[in-house]
Design a protein around this motif. Structure first.
Motif, PDB file in Angstrom:
ATOM      1  N   LEU A 176      48.198  28.062  24.980  1.00 25.32           N
ATOM      2  CA  LEU A 176      48.502  29.338  24.342  1.00 25.32           C
ATOM      3  C   LEU A 176      49.943  29.380  23.840  1.00 25.32           C
ATOM      4  CD1 LEU A 176      47.413  32.172  23.671  1.00 25.32           C
ATOM      5  CD2 LEU A 176      48.316  32.939  25.870  1.00 25.32           C
ATOM      6  N   THR A 177      50.120  29.813  22.600  1.00 26.08           N
ATOM      7  CA  THR A 177      51.453  29.885  22.000  1.00 26.08           C
ATOM      8  C   THR A 177      51.809  31.337  21.688  1.00 26.08           C
ATOM      9  OG1 THR A 177      50.466  29.372  19.837  1.00 26.08           O
ATOM     10  CG2 THR A 177      51.425  27.540  21.070  1.00 26.08           C
ATOM     11  N   LEU A 178      51.738  32.181  22.704  1.00 27.33           N
ATOM     12  CA  LEU A 178      52.181  33.565  22.618  1.00 27.33           C
ATOM     13  C   LEU A 178      53.152  33.818  23.774  1.00 27.33           C
ATOM     14  CD1 LEU A 178      48.823  35.413  21.803  1.00 27.33           C
ATOM     15  CD2 LEU A 178      50.777  35.142  20.272  1.00 27.33           C
ATOM     16  N   PRO A 179      54.192  34.633  23.551  1.00 30.15           N
ATOM     17  CA  PRO A 179      55.228  34.792  24.576  1.00 30.15           C
ATOM     18  C   PRO A 179      54.833  35.745  25.704  1.00 30.15           C
ATOM     19  CG  PRO A 179      55.738  36.179  22.692  1.00 30.15           C
ATOM     20  CD  PRO A 179      54.513  35.386  22.318  1.00 30.15           C
ATOM     21  N   TYR A 180      55.432  35.517  26.864  1.00 31.25           N
ATOM     22  CA  TYR A 180      55.284  36.393  28.031  1.00 31.25           C
ATOM     23  C   TYR A 180      53.827  36.586  28.439  1.00 31.25           C
ATOM     24  CZ  TYR A 180      60.178  37.293  27.081  1.00 31.25           C
ATOM     25  OH  TYR A 180      61.531  37.141  26.869  1.00 31.25           O
ATOM     26  N   THR A 181      53.082  35.512  28.420  1.00 28.59           N
ATOM     27  CA  THR A 181      51.644  35.593  28.708  1.00 28.59           C
ATOM     28  C   THR A 181      51.244  34.883  30.004  1.00 28.59           C
ATOM     29  OG1 THR A 181      51.361  33.696  27.222  1.00 28.59           O
ATOM     30  CG2 THR A 181      50.917  35.875  26.301  1.00 28.59           C
ATOM     31  N   SER A 182      52.211  34.389  30.759  1.00 31.19           N
ATOM     32  CA  SER A 182      51.859  33.701  32.000  1.00 31.19           C
ATOM     33  C   SER A 182      51.317  34.701  33.030  1.00 31.19           C
ATOM     34  CB  SER A 182      53.075  32.970  32.575  1.00 31.19           C
ATOM     35  OG  SER A 182      53.484  31.939  31.697  1.00 31.19           O
ATOM     36  N   VAL A 183      50.367  34.234  33.823  1.00 34.70           N
ATOM     37  CA  VAL A 183      49.752  35.056  34.870  1.00 34.70           C
ATOM     38  C   VAL A 183      50.047  34.395  36.213  1.00 34.70           C
ATOM     39  CG1 VAL A 183      47.608  36.041  35.752  1.00 34.70           C
ATOM     40  CG2 VAL A 183      47.945  35.800  33.278  1.00 34.70           C
ATOM     41  N   PHE A 184      50.623  35.168  37.118  1.00 29.31           N
ATOM     42  CA  PHE A 184      51.100  34.643  38.400  1.00 29.31           C
ATOM     43  C   PHE A 184      50.186  35.141  39.524  1.00 29.31           C
ATOM     44  CE2 PHE A 184      54.508  34.985  35.396  1.00 29.31           C
ATOM     45  CZ  PHE A 184      55.334  33.890  35.609  1.00 29.31           C
ATOM     46  N   PHE A 185      49.594  34.200  40.239  1.00 30.23           N
ATOM     47  CA  PHE A 185      48.738  34.532  41.377  1.00 30.23           C
ATOM     48  C   PHE A 185      49.494  34.183  42.668  1.00 30.23           C
ATOM     49  CE2 PHE A 185      45.948  33.711  37.819  1.00 30.23           C
ATOM     50  CZ  PHE A 185      44.912  34.622  37.948  1.00 30.23           C
ATOM     51  N   GLU A 186      49.975  35.201  43.364  1.00 29.81           N
ATOM     52  CA  GLU A 186      50.647  34.988  44.644  1.00 29.81           C
ATOM     53  C   GLU A 186      49.593  35.086  45.747  1.00 29.81           C
ATOM     54  OE1 GLU A 186      54.451  36.646  47.274  1.00 29.81           O
ATOM     55  OE2 GLU A 186      53.712  37.807  45.552  1.00 29.81           O
ATOM     56  N   LEU A 187      49.366  33.992  46.445  1.00 30.65           N
ATOM     57  CA  LEU A 187      48.268  33.941  47.408  1.00 30.65           C
ATOM     58  C   LEU A 187      48.649  34.612  48.718  1.00 30.65           C
ATOM     59  CD1 LEU A 187      46.847  30.333  46.849  1.00 30.65           C
ATOM     60  CD2 LEU A 187      46.412  32.450  45.574  1.00 30.65           C
ATOM     61  N   ASP A 188      47.623  35.161  49.363  1.00 25.22           N
ATOM     62  CA  ASP A 188      47.790  35.835  50.650  1.00 25.22           C
ATOM     63  C   ASP A 188      46.507  35.614  51.453  1.00 25.22           C
ATOM     64  OD1 ASP A 188      48.863  37.328  52.654  1.00 25.22           O
ATOM     65  OD2 ASP A 188      49.099  39.167  51.478  1.00 25.22           O
ATOM     66  N   ALA A 189      46.574  35.905  52.744  1.00 26.75           N
ATOM     67  CA  ALA A 189      45.396  35.737  53.597  1.00 26.75           C
ATOM     68  C   ALA A 189      44.332  36.779  53.229  1.00 26.75           C
ATOM     69  CB  ALA A 189      45.783  35.872  55.057  1.00 26.75           C
ATOM     70  N   LYS A 190      43.122  36.338  53.040  1.00 21.49           N
ATOM     71  CA  LYS A 190      42.046  37.265  52.696  1.00 21.49           C
ATOM     72  C   LYS A 190      41.607  38.082  53.901  1.00 21.49           C
ATOM     73  CE  LYS A 190      39.017  36.260  49.513  1.00 21.49           C
ATOM     74  NZ  LYS A 190      37.920  35.623  48.749  1.00 21.49           N
ATOM     75  N   TYR A 191      41.775  37.532  55.099  1.00 16.85           N
ATOM     76  CA  TYR A 191      41.292  38.190  56.315  1.00 16.85           C
ATOM     77  C   TYR A 191      42.382  39.002  57.027  1.00 16.85           C
ATOM     78  CZ  TYR A 191      43.214  33.696  57.745  1.00 16.85           C
ATOM     79  OH  TYR A 191      44.018  32.593  57.889  1.00 16.85           O
ATOM     80  N   TRP A 192      43.501  39.253  56.320  1.00 18.50           N
ATOM     81  CA  TRP A 192      44.597  40.039  56.884  1.00 18.50           C
ATOM     82  C   TRP A 192      45.256  40.802  55.750  1.00 18.50           C
ATOM     83  CZ3 TRP A 192      45.036  41.161  61.742  1.00 18.50           C
ATOM     84  CH2 TRP A 192      46.239  41.667  62.279  1.00 18.50           C
ATOM     85  N   ASP A 193      45.823  41.964  56.025  1.00 21.79           N
ATOM     86  CA  ASP A 193      46.467  42.726  54.961  1.00 21.79           C
ATOM     87  C   ASP A 193      47.689  43.450  55.495  1.00 21.79           C
ATOM     88  OD1 ASP A 193      45.521  45.032  56.308  1.00 21.79           O
ATOM     89  OD2 ASP A 193      43.695  45.071  55.095  1.00 21.79           O
ATOM     90  N   ALA A 194      48.398  44.142  54.603  1.00 21.58           N
ATOM     91  CA  ALA A 194      49.661  44.795  54.956  1.00 21.58           C
ATOM     92  C   ALA A 194      49.461  45.900  55.980  1.00 21.58           C
ATOM     93  CB  ALA A 194      50.319  45.354  53.697  1.00 21.58           C
ATOM     94  N   ASP A 195      48.353  46.644  55.890  1.00 22.48           N
ATOM     95  CA  ASP A 195      48.105  47.732  56.840  1.00 22.48           C
ATOM     96  C   ASP A 195      47.901  47.197  58.252  1.00 22.48           C
ATOM     97  OD1 ASP A 195      48.320  49.596  54.829  1.00 22.48           O
ATOM     98  OD2 ASP A 195      46.155  49.687  54.452  1.00 22.48           O
ATOM     99  N   ARG A 196      47.131  46.129  58.371  1.00 24.53           N
ATOM    100  CA  ARG A 196      46.905  45.552  59.701  1.00 24.53           C
ATOM    101  C   ARG A 196      48.177  44.903  60.246  1.00 24.53           C
ATOM    102  NH1 ARG A 196      41.016  42.747  58.808  1.00 24.53           N
ATOM    103  NH2 ARG A 196      41.718  42.723  56.642  1.00 24.53           N
ATOM    104  N   GLU A 197      48.978  44.333  59.336  1.00 25.11           N
ATOM    105  CA  GLU A 197      50.251  43.751  59.760  1.00 25.11           C
ATOM    106  C   GLU A 197      51.189  44.836  60.280  1.00 25.11           C
ATOM    107  OE1 GLU A 197      53.215  40.859  60.442  1.00 25.11           O
ATOM    108  OE2 GLU A 197      51.053  40.656  60.052  1.00 25.11           O
ATOM    109  N   ALA A 198      51.235  45.980  59.572  1.00 20.99           N
ATOM    110  CA  ALA A 198      52.084  47.089  60.014  1.00 20.99           C
ATOM    111  C   ALA A 198      51.637  47.612  61.369  1.00 20.99           C
ATOM    112  CB  ALA A 198      52.070  48.198  58.960  1.00 20.99           C
TER     113      ALA A 198
END
Length: 206
Positions: A176-198
């Motif tokens: 792709l030759t269009l600017p600012y089009t990158s997509v960033f996937f930051e991985l996290d645990a599927k079986y844990w989340d921020a609410d349970r961590e808190a």
């Protein structure tokens, strides 16, 4: 009686066969392979290199987890020097790669992704980058159902540089030759989340 040698008569088909073999023998090296490759690439829906990058990503996914990243990048995305960053040139269209990554992550039992986009993308005008309006619509469709966050491009690059010092980052570079089009996937645990961590931290504090 004296034997008389008669000239051999060669059938026209045989002559053509001999000429064809001779032409192949004297053809420039690699000519046959080049034509074969061109024929494969011209098949409808075929993308050169697509199978290779998909296999590499599928092989890597079981070992990836919390704090790892996958980036689907445009053609001019920089090659980063952080030791954990690995760049794979896909030769595929960016939106198609985004769809495949979303699909693959959806099938994983152990990881999910926080999707982050360049904040600048919403502000790029069509007259400066023809095709950007259509791209934004196609990307919205590809990311339907995903929670997305928009950050400045330089901030995202900085996060990847930091992550790449200690954790694996896979960059899937597209055509792709269009600017600012990158997509960033930051991985996290599927079986844990921020609410349970808190909740866990609160229990530990009490």
């Amino acid at each position: 009686m004296r034997n008389t040698l008669r000239p051999a008569v060669i059938a026209p088909a045989a002559v053509l066969a001999v000429l064809a073999v001779g032409a192949l023998a004297f053809a420039p090296q690699g000519t046959t392979q080049a034509h074969a490759g061109h024929a494969r690439d011209s098949k409808p829906g075929h993308v050169a290199g697509s199978t290779d990058w998909q296999h590499k990503l599928k092989a890597a996914l079981p070992s990836l987890g919390h704090r790892n990243w996958i980036v689907v990048a445009d053609a001019a995305y920089p090659q980063q020097t952080s030791p954990g960053v690995k760049t794979i040139v896909t030769g595929a269209h960016q939106v198609d790669v985004v769809k495949d990554v979303v699909d693959l992550l959806g099938k994983q039992p152990h990881v999910k992704a926080h999707v982050q986009l360049d904040k600048e993308l919403n502000y790029v005008p069509e007259n400066s980058a023809p095709g950007i309006s259509r791209y934004r619509k196609d990307l919205d469709t590809a990311l339907a159902g995903q929670n997305t966050e928009k950050l400045l491009h330089e901030d995202l690059i900085g996060k990847l540089d930091d992550a790449g010092q200690e954790f694996s980052v896979i960059v899937l570079k597209t055509d792709l030759t269009l600017p600012y089009t990158s997509v960033f996937f930051e991985l996290d645990a599927k079986y844990w989340d921020a609410d349970r961590e808190a909740d866990l931290r609160q229990r530990m504090g009490s």
